[in-house]
Design a protein around this motif. Structure first.
Motif, short mmCIF file in Angstrom:
data_model
loop_
_atom_site.label_atom_id
_atom_site.label_comp_id
_atom_site.label_asym_id
_atom_site.label_seq_id
_atom_site.Cartn_x
_atom_site.Cartn_y
_atom_site.Cartn_z
N ASP A 70 16.60 60.27 -36.28
CA ASP A 70 17.05 60.18 -34.89
C ASP A 70 17.80 61.44 -34.44
O ASP A 70 18.55 62.03 -35.22
N THR A 71 17.64 61.76 -33.18
CA THR A 71 18.42 62.82 -32.53
C THR A 71 19.05 62.23 -31.29
O THR A 71 18.39 61.51 -30.53
N VAL A 72 20.33 62.52 -31.10
CA VAL A 72 21.07 62.02 -29.94
C VAL A 72 21.66 63.22 -29.20
O VAL A 72 22.28 64.08 -29.80
N TYR A 73 21.45 63.23 -27.89
CA TYR A 73 22.03 64.26 -27.03
C TYR A 73 23.17 63.63 -26.24
O TYR A 73 22.95 62.69 -25.47
N CYS A 74 24.37 64.12 -26.47
CA CYS A 74 25.55 63.66 -25.74
C CYS A 74 25.75 64.64 -24.59
O CYS A 74 26.03 65.82 -24.81
#
Length: 153
Positions: A70-74
């Motif tokens: 998974d990759t999360v962009y905040c």
């Protein structure tokens, strides 16, 4: 690619491995969908809070977190929980996010209607910004406008 507006459970959608959510520059994630994000990726919150404590993010910045597949962009779209999000910060962070995703080979990102809930932005304006952002990239933005809990087997 077009921005696709849909309904469903953002964190339980088959084939989605990249996500985005709106954040403040104070390092807290205590409202909206951010609460679900910090529960799913607690180390992401720790890293983001540390970055905020060092005063590194500014409005429009993007903090990228990868864990497993998974990759999360905040997306830093508001200064603090006490201040409303801004459309210019939303536009800048979306532009940066899709550039980072394209470089990483990510072709689809799931996200909520950023800033349109407790962050105080007008939902129709947010929708326009999301549609415009998707029109200028090869990355598909899959925007969850309405939460519908995923059925568990």
């Amino acid at each position: 690619m077009p921005t696709i507006f849909t309904k469903g459970d953002i964190l339980h959608t088959d084939g989605v491995r990249a996500y985005a959510h709106g954040c403040n520059c104070a390092g807290t994630m205590d409202a909206g969908v951010s609460v679900a994000f910090k529960k799913r990726w607690p180390r992401m919150l720790e890293a983001y809070a540390q970055r905020c404590a060092e005063r590194r993010p500014t409005l429009g910045d993007v903090f990228t977190w990868s864990e497993g597949m998974d990759t999360v962009y905040c997306l830093a779209i508001q200064e603090s929980e006490a201040k409303k999000a801004t459309l210019p910060a939303l536009s800048r962070s979306l532009k940066t996010m899709v550039e980072l995703a394209a470089k990483a080979g990510i072709d689809r990102i799931a996200l909520p209607r950023l800033g349109a809930g407790s962050a105080g932005l007008d939902g129709q304006r947010v929708k326009r910004v999301l549609a415009e952002s998707g029109a200028h990239t090869s990355v598909t933005l899959l925007v969850f406008e309405q939460f519908v809990r995923a059925r568990t087997a």
